[in-house]
Design a protein around this motif. Structure first.
Motif, PDB file in Angstrom:
ATOM      1  N   LYS A 150       0.693  -1.308  -0.026  1.00  0.00           N
ATOM      2  CA  LYS A 150       0.062   0.109   0.142  1.00  0.00           C
ATOM      3  C   LYS A 150       1.008   1.327   0.009  1.00  0.00           C
ATOM      4  CE  LYS A 150      -4.045   2.035   0.519  1.00  0.00           C
ATOM      5  NZ  LYS A 150      -3.555   3.537  -0.165  1.00  0.00           N
ATOM      6  N   ALA A 151       1.973   1.123   0.789  1.00  0.00           N
ATOM      7  CA  ALA A 151       3.001   2.457   0.873  1.00  0.00           C
ATOM      8  C   ALA A 151       3.422   2.625  -0.533  1.00  0.00           C
ATOM      9  CB  ALA A 151       3.798   2.138   2.005  1.00  0.00           C
ATOM     10  N   LEU A 152       3.960   1.554  -1.024  1.00  0.00           N
ATOM     11  CA  LEU A 152       4.689   1.638  -2.404  1.00  0.00           C
ATOM     12  C   LEU A 152       3.680   2.355  -3.544  1.00  0.00           C
ATOM     13  CD1 LEU A 152       6.980   0.818  -4.398  1.00  0.00           C
ATOM     14  CD2 LEU A 152       5.895  -1.425  -4.586  1.00  0.00           C
ATOM     15  N   HIS A 153       2.387   1.917  -3.540  1.00  0.00           N
ATOM     16  CA  HIS A 153       1.543   2.267  -4.589  1.00  0.00           C
ATOM     17  C   HIS A 153       0.678   3.234  -4.238  1.00  0.00           C
ATOM     18  CE1 HIS A 153       2.569  -0.856  -7.252  1.00  0.00           C
ATOM     19  NE2 HIS A 153       2.581  -1.845  -6.410  1.00  0.00           N
ATOM     20  N   GLY A 154       0.719   3.751  -2.918  1.00  0.00           N
ATOM     21  CA  GLY A 154      -0.087   5.047  -2.503  1.00  0.00           C
ATOM     22  C   GLY A 154      -1.722   4.871  -2.827  1.00  0.00           C
ATOM     23  N   ALA A 155      -2.304   5.921  -3.415  1.00  0.00           N
ATOM     24  CA  ALA A 155      -3.711   5.894  -3.645  1.00  0.00           C
ATOM     25  C   ALA A 155      -4.080   5.172  -4.695  1.00  0.00           C
ATOM     26  CB  ALA A 155      -4.036   7.164  -4.162  1.00  0.00           C
ATOM     27  N   LYS A 156      -3.247   4.507  -5.389  1.00  0.00           N
ATOM     28  CA  LYS A 156      -3.636   3.687  -6.762  1.00  0.00           C
ATOM     29  C   LYS A 156      -4.031   2.215  -6.199  1.00  0.00           C
ATOM     30  CE  LYS A 156      -0.669   5.793 -10.214  1.00  0.00           C
ATOM     31  NZ  LYS A 156       0.315   5.317 -11.384  1.00  0.00           N
ATOM     32  N   ALA A 157      -3.662   1.815  -4.889  1.00  0.00           N
ATOM     33  CA  ALA A 157      -3.750   0.520  -4.353  1.00  0.00           C
ATOM     34  C   ALA A 157      -4.913   0.676  -3.133  1.00  0.00           C
ATOM     35  CB  ALA A 157      -2.333   0.073  -3.642  1.00  0.00           C
ATOM     36  N   GLY A 158      -5.456  -0.387  -2.962  1.00  0.00           N
ATOM     37  CA  GLY A 158      -6.670  -0.681  -2.006  1.00  0.00           C
ATOM     38  C   GLY A 158      -6.610  -1.973  -1.574  1.00  0.00           C
ATOM     39  N   TYR A 159      -6.946  -2.335  -0.452  1.00  0.00           N
ATOM     40  CA  TYR A 159      -7.249  -3.483   0.475  1.00  0.00           C
ATOM     41  C   TYR A 159      -8.651  -4.238  -0.259  1.00  0.00           C
ATOM     42  CZ  TYR A 159      -3.623  -1.380   3.369  1.00  0.00           C
ATOM     43  OH  TYR A 159      -2.573  -1.040   3.939  1.00  0.00           O
ATOM     44  N   LEU A 160      -8.427  -5.416  -0.642  1.00  0.00           N
ATOM     45  CA  LEU A 160      -9.469  -6.429  -0.891  1.00  0.00           C
ATOM     46  C   LEU A 160     -10.036  -7.321   0.082  1.00  0.00           C
ATOM     47  CD1 LEU A 160     -11.166  -7.329  -3.415  1.00  0.00           C
ATOM     48  CD2 LEU A 160      -9.575  -8.905  -3.835  1.00  0.00           C
ATOM     49  N   ALA A 161     -11.197  -7.059   0.584  1.00  0.00           N
ATOM     50  CA  ALA A 161     -11.505  -8.020   1.776  1.00  0.00           C
ATOM     51  C   ALA A 161     -12.717  -8.934   0.844  1.00  0.00           C
ATOM     52  CB  ALA A 161     -12.253  -7.331   2.967  1.00  0.00           C
ATOM     53  N   GLY A 162     -14.057  -8.501   0.993  1.00  0.00           N
ATOM     54  CA  GLY A 162     -15.236  -9.077   0.359  1.00  0.00           C
ATOM     55  C   GLY A 162     -15.243  -8.790  -0.992  1.00  0.00           C
ATOM     56  N   LYS A 186     -14.319  -7.633  28.340  1.00  0.00           N
ATOM     57  CA  LYS A 186     -14.807  -6.520  28.093  1.00  0.00           C
ATOM     58  C   LYS A 186     -15.963  -6.116  27.072  1.00  0.00           C
ATOM     59  CE  LYS A 186     -10.795  -3.823  29.652  1.00  0.00           C
ATOM     60  NZ  LYS A 186      -9.535  -3.098  29.249  1.00  0.00           N
ATOM     61  N   GLY A 187     -16.053  -7.384  26.350  1.00  0.00           N
ATOM     62  CA  GLY A 187     -16.929  -7.266  25.273  1.00  0.00           C
ATOM     63  C   GLY A 187     -16.575  -8.243  24.171  1.00  0.00           C
ATOM     64  N   PHE A 188     -16.278  -7.863  23.156  1.00  0.00           N
ATOM     65  CA  PHE A 188     -15.897  -8.599  21.940  1.00  0.00           C
ATOM     66  C   PHE A 188     -15.325  -8.013  20.805  1.00  0.00           C
ATOM     67  CE2 PHE A 188     -20.408  -7.383  20.858  1.00  0.00           C
ATOM     68  CZ  PHE A 188     -20.446  -7.323  19.584  1.00  0.00           C
ATOM     69  N   GLU A 189     -14.743  -8.802  20.003  1.00  0.00           N
ATOM     70  CA  GLU A 189     -13.993  -7.934  18.833  1.00  0.00           C
ATOM     71  C   GLU A 189     -14.213  -8.773  17.558  1.00  0.00           C
ATOM     72  OE1 GLU A 189      -9.757  -7.666  19.709  1.00  0.00           O
ATOM     73  OE2 GLU A 189     -10.111  -6.480  21.512  1.00  0.00           O
ATOM     74  N   LEU A 190     -14.269  -8.213  16.562  1.00  0.00           N
ATOM     75  CA  LEU A 190     -14.490  -8.559  15.315  1.00  0.00           C
ATOM     76  C   LEU A 190     -13.224  -8.392  14.489  1.00  0.00           C
ATOM     77  CD1 LEU A 190     -18.112  -7.283  14.527  1.00  0.00           C
ATOM     78  CD2 LEU A 190     -17.802  -9.730  15.216  1.00  0.00           C
ATOM     79  N   GLY A 191     -12.609  -9.435  13.613  1.00  0.00           N
ATOM     80  CA  GLY A 191     -11.776  -9.162  12.821  1.00  0.00           C
ATOM     81  C   GLY A 191     -12.358  -8.413  11.466  1.00  0.00           C
ATOM     82  N   SER A 192     -11.531  -7.555  10.843  1.00  0.00           N
ATOM     83  CA  SER A 192     -12.030  -6.866   9.899  1.00  0.00           C
ATOM     84  C   SER A 192     -12.671  -7.503   8.704  1.00  0.00           C
ATOM     85  CB  SER A 192     -11.130  -5.673   9.400  1.00  0.00           C
ATOM     86  OG  SER A 192      -9.898  -6.649   8.904  1.00  0.00           O
ATOM     87  N   CYS A 193     -12.408  -8.724   8.431  1.00  0.00           N
ATOM     88  CA  CYS A 193     -12.636  -9.759   7.583  1.00  0.00           C
ATOM     89  C   CYS A 193     -13.892 -10.551   7.670  1.00  0.00           C
ATOM     90  CB  CYS A 193     -11.595 -10.373   6.834  1.00  0.00           C
ATOM     91  SG  CYS A 193     -10.391  -9.443   5.810  1.00  0.00           S
ATOM     92  N   ASN A 223     -22.761 -12.701   2.517  1.00  0.00           N
ATOM     93  CA  ASN A 223     -21.685 -13.616   2.785  1.00  0.00           C
ATOM     94  C   ASN A 223     -20.233 -13.266   2.033  1.00  0.00           C
ATOM     95  OD1 ASN A 223     -22.831 -16.063   3.598  1.00  0.00           O
ATOM     96  ND2 ASN A 223     -23.994 -16.410   1.823  1.00  0.00           N
ATOM     97  N   SER A 224     -20.676 -12.056   1.417  1.00  0.00           N
ATOM     98  CA  SER A 224     -19.255 -11.618   0.903  1.00  0.00           C
ATOM     99  C   SER A 224     -18.957 -10.225   1.640  1.00  0.00           C
ATOM    100  CB  SER A 224     -19.209 -11.250  -0.658  1.00  0.00           C
ATOM    101  OG  SER A 224     -19.452 -12.311  -1.420  1.00  0.00           O
ATOM    102  N   ALA A 225     -19.658  -9.343   1.867  1.00  0.00           N
ATOM    103  CA  ALA A 225     -19.465  -7.857   2.512  1.00  0.00           C
ATOM    104  C   ALA A 225     -18.764  -8.328   3.849  1.00  0.00           C
ATOM    105  CB  ALA A 225     -20.651  -7.108   2.674  1.00  0.00           C
TER     106      ALA A 225
END
Length: 290
Positions: free
Chosen positions: A18-30, A62-69, A99-101
Motif C-alpha cells: 500500500k505504501a509503495l503504490h499509494g492511492a492507486k492501491a486498495g485492500y480487498l476483503a469481500g 470487556k465485550g467482543f472483537e470482530l476481525g475486519s474480514c 456472505n461476501s461483504a
C-alpha cells in the motif's frame, strides 16, 4: 481498472505494498465495492487480505472483537451477536451479499449510505488499525470510529485489523429507510447512549449519527452528527422524545433528490432518533418518556 492483484501473507506485506503504490492501491476483503460497476474505489492494485486470519470473532471480559474480514453473515450466525447489531447487519438484505461483504470493508469504504456506520458510531466502537511508522516497523493504533470517519484522510493508508465493542452496557440501535431492500437509501439513523437506572438524568455520552443519500454535508466525513443535540440530551436540557423529534428534524441538513424531499428526510431523522431514544429508555427501565 484492476491491473495488479497481490495476495499477501502478512499484515506488514500488505502495508508495504500500500505504501509503495499509494492511492492507486486498495485492500480487498469481500470485494463487494471494489468489484462492482461504477465503484468509487477504482484501484489499479488490489491487496487481497484473505490469508491474514482477520476473520475471527473473539469474546473477552470487556465485550467482543470482530476481525475486519468477518462477513456480515458470519457475524449474524454468531451465537452471541447483539440483537441491535444483528438488525443493522440485516440491512444488507441479500444473503449472497452478506456472505461476501465484510465489517471492515463497509467501514473503510465510508459511503454515506453505509449499512453499519450510523450504528457503529452510535455504539462508540474502536478500530484497531495497522500502519508502518517512520522506521518502517509495523504497529497498531486504537482509534475511535468517530475520529476515523471525521478525518478519513489521516487513515487513508491504514489497514483496519479489528473492530472492538468494549462497552457492553451501552445502548445502541439504528433504523434504515429505503423504498426497497436493494434500493437507494433515504436515511439511516443511529442513536447510542449510556443509560442509568438510578441517576436523575438517565443518560450520558449520547451519540446521534445520520447517513443516507442527500443527508448531511459529508464534508468532514461520512456520518452526519448533531453534537449540540447530543450535549443537550446528556445535560438534561432535552427531556422527552417529542422534544427530541422536533429539534432533530429542525437541525438535520438534507437535500431533495430521487430518494425523497428534504422535508421528508428531516421528518424521518427526527422520528427515527426519537423512537430509538424511547427504545433505549425502555431497555433501561425508565419508560419511553420521562
Amino acid at each position: 481498472m484492476i491491473e495488479n492483484y497481490v495476495r499477501v501473507s502478512s499484515i506488514k506485506e500488505a502495508l508495504e505494498i500500500k505504501a509503495l503504490h499509494g492511492a492507486k492501491a486498495g485492500y480487498l476483503a469481500g470485494g463487494t465495492d471494489i468489484n462492482r460497476l461504477n465503484t468509487l474505489h477504482p484501484y489499479a492494485v488490489v491487496i487481497d487480505l484473505q490469508d491474514l486470519g482477520l476473520n475471527r470473532i473473539d469474546e473477552n471480559e470487556k465485550g467482543f472483537e470482530l476481525g475486519s474480514c468477518v462477513t456480515f453473515q458470519q457475524a449474524l450466525d454468531w451465537k452471541s451477536v447483539p440483537a441491535d447489531f444483528s438488525e443493522a447487519l440485516r440491512y444488507a438484505g441479500s444473503r449472497t451479499l452478506r456472505n461476501s461483504a465484510t465489517i471492515g470493508g463497509n467501514i473503510a469504504c465510508g459511503l454515506p449510505d453505509s449499512y453499519l456506520l450510523p450504528f457503529l458510531t452510535a455504539a462508540k466502537v474502536r478500530l484497531i488499525l495497522a500502519d508502518i511508522g517512520s522506521e518502517e516497523l509495523e504497529h497498531e493504533e486504537s482509534v475511535p470510529i468517530r475520529e476515523f470517519t471525521e478525518h478519513p484522510e489521516m487513515y487513508r493508508d491504514s489497514l483496519i485489523v479489528r473492530v472492538v465493542f468494549d462497552k457492553p452496557g451501552r445502548f445502541a440501535a439504528s433504523q434504515r429507510f429505503s423504498k426497497s431492500v436493494q434500493g437507494a437509501v433515504t436515511l439511516t439513523a443511529g442513536f447510542g447512549a449510556d443509560f442509568s437506572k438510578t441517576d436523575a438524568r438517565p443518560l450520558r455520552n449520547v451519540r446521534i449519527a445520520l447517513g443516507g443519500t442527500g443527508v448531511g454535508s459529508h464534508e468532514g466525513g461520512t456520518v452526519y452528527r448533531l453534537p449540540d443535540i447530543e450535549s443537550a440530551l446528556s445535560e438534561g436540557v432535552i427531556q422527552t422524545a417529542s422534544e427530541l423529534q422536533e429539534v432533530v428534524s429542525k437541525a438535520t441538513f438534507a437535500v431533495s433528490d430521487f430518494t425523497g424531499s428534504a422535508e421528508y428526510k428531516k421528518y424521518l431523522a427526527g422520528t427515527a432518533v426519537a423512537q430509538l431514544y424511547s427504545r433505549g429508555l425502555e431497555k433501561a427501565g425508565r419508560g419511553s418518556e420521562l
